[in-house]
Design a protein around this motif. Structure first.
Motif, short mmCIF file in Angstrom:
data_model
loop_
_atom_site.label_atom_id
_atom_site.label_comp_id
_atom_site.label_asym_id
_atom_site.label_seq_id
_atom_site.Cartn_x
_atom_site.Cartn_y
_atom_site.Cartn_z
N ASN A 198 0.81 -1.22 0.00
CA ASN A 198 0.00 0.00 0.00
C ASN A 198 0.84 1.27 0.00
O ASN A 198 0.73 2.11 0.90
CB ASN A 198 -0.92 -0.01 1.23
N PRO A 199 1.70 1.45 -1.00
CA PRO A 199 2.64 2.57 -0.94
C PRO A 199 1.97 3.94 -0.92
O PRO A 199 2.42 4.83 -0.19
CB PRO A 199 3.50 2.38 -2.20
N ALA A 200 0.91 4.14 -1.69
CA ALA A 200 0.27 5.45 -1.72
C ALA A 200 -0.31 5.80 -0.36
O ALA A 200 -0.09 6.90 0.17
CB ALA A 200 -0.83 5.49 -2.79
N GLU A 201 -1.04 4.85 0.25
CA GLU A 201 -1.67 5.10 1.54
C GLU A 201 -0.62 5.22 2.65
O GLU A 201 -0.77 6.05 3.56
CB GLU A 201 -2.66 3.98 1.86
N THR A 202 0.41 4.41 2.57
CA THR A 202 1.46 4.44 3.60
C THR A 202 2.21 5.76 3.59
O THR A 202 2.40 6.39 4.64
CB THR A 202 2.43 3.27 3.40
N LEU A 203 2.63 6.21 2.42
CA LEU A 203 3.37 7.47 2.34
C LEU A 203 2.48 8.65 2.67
O LEU A 203 2.95 9.65 3.24
CB LEU A 203 4.00 7.61 0.96
N ALA A 204 1.19 8.56 2.34
CA ALA A 204 0.27 9.63 2.74
C ALA A 204 0.15 9.70 4.26
O ALA A 204 0.14 10.79 4.84
CB ALA A 204 -1.10 9.41 2.10
N PHE A 205 0.06 8.55 4.91
CA PHE A 205 -0.02 8.53 6.37
C PHE A 205 1.25 9.12 6.99
O PHE A 205 1.18 9.82 8.01
CB PHE A 205 -0.23 7.10 6.86
N PHE A 206 2.39 8.87 6.39
CA PHE A 206 3.65 9.41 6.88
C PHE A 206 3.83 10.89 6.52
O PHE A 206 4.80 11.52 6.95
CB PHE A 206 4.84 8.61 6.33
N GLY A 207 2.93 11.44 5.72
CA GLY A 207 3.02 12.84 5.35
C GLY A 207 4.14 13.14 4.39
O GLY A 207 4.65 14.27 4.35
N VAL A 208 4.53 12.16 3.59
CA VAL A 208 5.58 12.37 2.60
C VAL A 208 5.00 13.07 1.38
O VAL A 208 3.99 12.62 0.81
CB VAL A 208 6.23 11.03 2.19
N LYS A 209 5.65 14.17 0.97
CA LYS A 209 5.14 14.96 -0.14
C LYS A 209 6.26 15.25 -1.13
O LYS A 209 7.43 15.27 -0.76
CB LYS A 209 4.58 16.29 0.39
N PRO A 210 5.89 15.50 -2.40
CA PRO A 210 6.91 15.90 -3.37
C PRO A 210 7.69 17.11 -2.87
O PRO A 210 7.13 18.01 -2.22
CB PRO A 210 6.08 16.24 -4.62
N GLY A 211 8.98 17.12 -3.16
CA GLY A 211 9.83 18.23 -2.74
C GLY A 211 10.53 18.00 -1.42
O GLY A 211 11.42 18.78 -1.05
N MET A 212 10.15 16.96 -0.68
CA MET A 212 10.78 16.70 0.62
C MET A 212 12.13 16.00 0.46
O MET A 212 12.44 15.41 -0.58
CB MET A 212 9.88 15.80 1.48
N THR A 213 12.92 16.09 1.52
CA THR A 213 14.14 15.29 1.65
C THR A 213 13.81 14.10 2.54
O THR A 213 13.38 14.26 3.68
CB THR A 213 15.28 16.11 2.27
N VAL A 214 14.00 12.90 1.98
CA VAL A 214 13.56 11.68 2.65
C VAL A 214 14.71 10.68 2.73
O VAL A 214 15.40 10.44 1.73
CB VAL A 214 12.36 11.05 1.91
#
Length: 271
Positions: free
Chosen positions: A51-67
């Motif tokens: 569930n990558p889309a839902e998981t990264l959304a829950f983590f608040g990962v957004k384009p432009g971030m440093t991860v």
């Protein structure tokens, strides 16, 4: 007077909300594009379990971030994150410092992770965020306080059982901005299981143990999600999580159709 104030508040709300909605749509489109990329053709079968889309959304990962992606291994999440973060973002793979583990087998394994990843990543021809991979002992001080999110996917058992917890979580915490967050997905044991079933040697850990260990290293739990839960997984396999797909190491017919492991999904903030 009241009407004019309400009108002003309404205008202010609209002025704030429209960019937020636009950013949400942009992130949704970026994720859809990343997941549909041809480079992920061999990865896509796992999407229904990870569930990558839902998981990264829950983590608040957004384009432009440093991860930071801790122990990226074969790059399953690399191939999502690099295109999703985009040219304004930054992807950093970090592998554990081999020297700090008392386990010689793990030291040998970890010492090869950097070269193995570097050899693969060029072949993926990824487009999007600049990307690099380091060992945690190679982190420079000027990287401290520059990271928006640190993500650890299904590696807490390795951190725990190989004596890495204190050093690695401390180093990862140093990388985070003051408002940075740590996202963890981990194979989940049942809360009542015996100690030798939940010490990481079988891949499973109890959720309350992971929370306690992480919070003891300068983090605060802010949320949990069941997005990666799988109630079909009894988490009591004698040879551990590796009896479950996708490894399916014992070819046990009882586990073949169960999907991937039951997983906790946890979000912490830097305290």
């Amino acid at each position: 007077m009241r009407k004019s104030v309400l009108a002003a508040l309404g205008a202010a709300t609209i002025a704030v909300a429209v960019p937020a909605v636009a950013n949400h749509h942009a992130a949704t489109e970026a994720m859809a594009t990343a997941l549909a990329d041809d480079r992920r053709d061999d990865d896509r079968a796992r999407d229904q379990y990870r569930n990558p889309a839902e998981t990264l959304a829950f983590f608040g990962v957004k384009p432009g971030m440093t991860v930071v992606d801790y122990m990226p291994a074969g790059g399953w999440y690399t191939r999502v994150l690099v295109p999703y973060l985009g040219a304004e973002g930054n992807y950093i793979g970090i592998n554990p410092d081999p020297a700090i583990s008392p386990n010689p087998g793990f030291r040998d394994y970890a010492s090869k992770l950097g070269a193995n990843f570097a050899a693969q990543v060029d072949g993926w021809s990824l487009e999007g965020a600049p990307h690099a991979v380091y060992y945690s002992n190679e982190i420079e001080e000027d990287m401290h306080g520059t990271v928006d999110r640190v993500l650890i996917f299904r590696e807490m058992h390795n951190i725990h059982r190989n004596g890495l917890m204190h050093t690695e979580l401390t180093r990862l915490r140093d990388l985070l901005k003051d408002d940075g967050m740590l996202g963890i997905v981990q194979h989940r044991a049942k809360q009542w299981q015996a100690g030798d079933m939940v010490d990481g040697s079988r891949g499973y850990m109890r959720q309350q143990d992971v929370i306690g260990l992480v919070e003891a290293h300068g983090f605060e739990l802010v949320g949990t999600s069941e997005v990666n839960a799988n109630p079909k997984d009894t988490a009591d396999w004698q040879r551990g999580v590796w009896e479950m797909p996708p490894v399916w190491g014992t070819k046990n017919p009882a586990t073949k159709e169960l999907g991937e492991s039951d997983r906790m999904t946890l979000l912490f903030r830097k305290r």
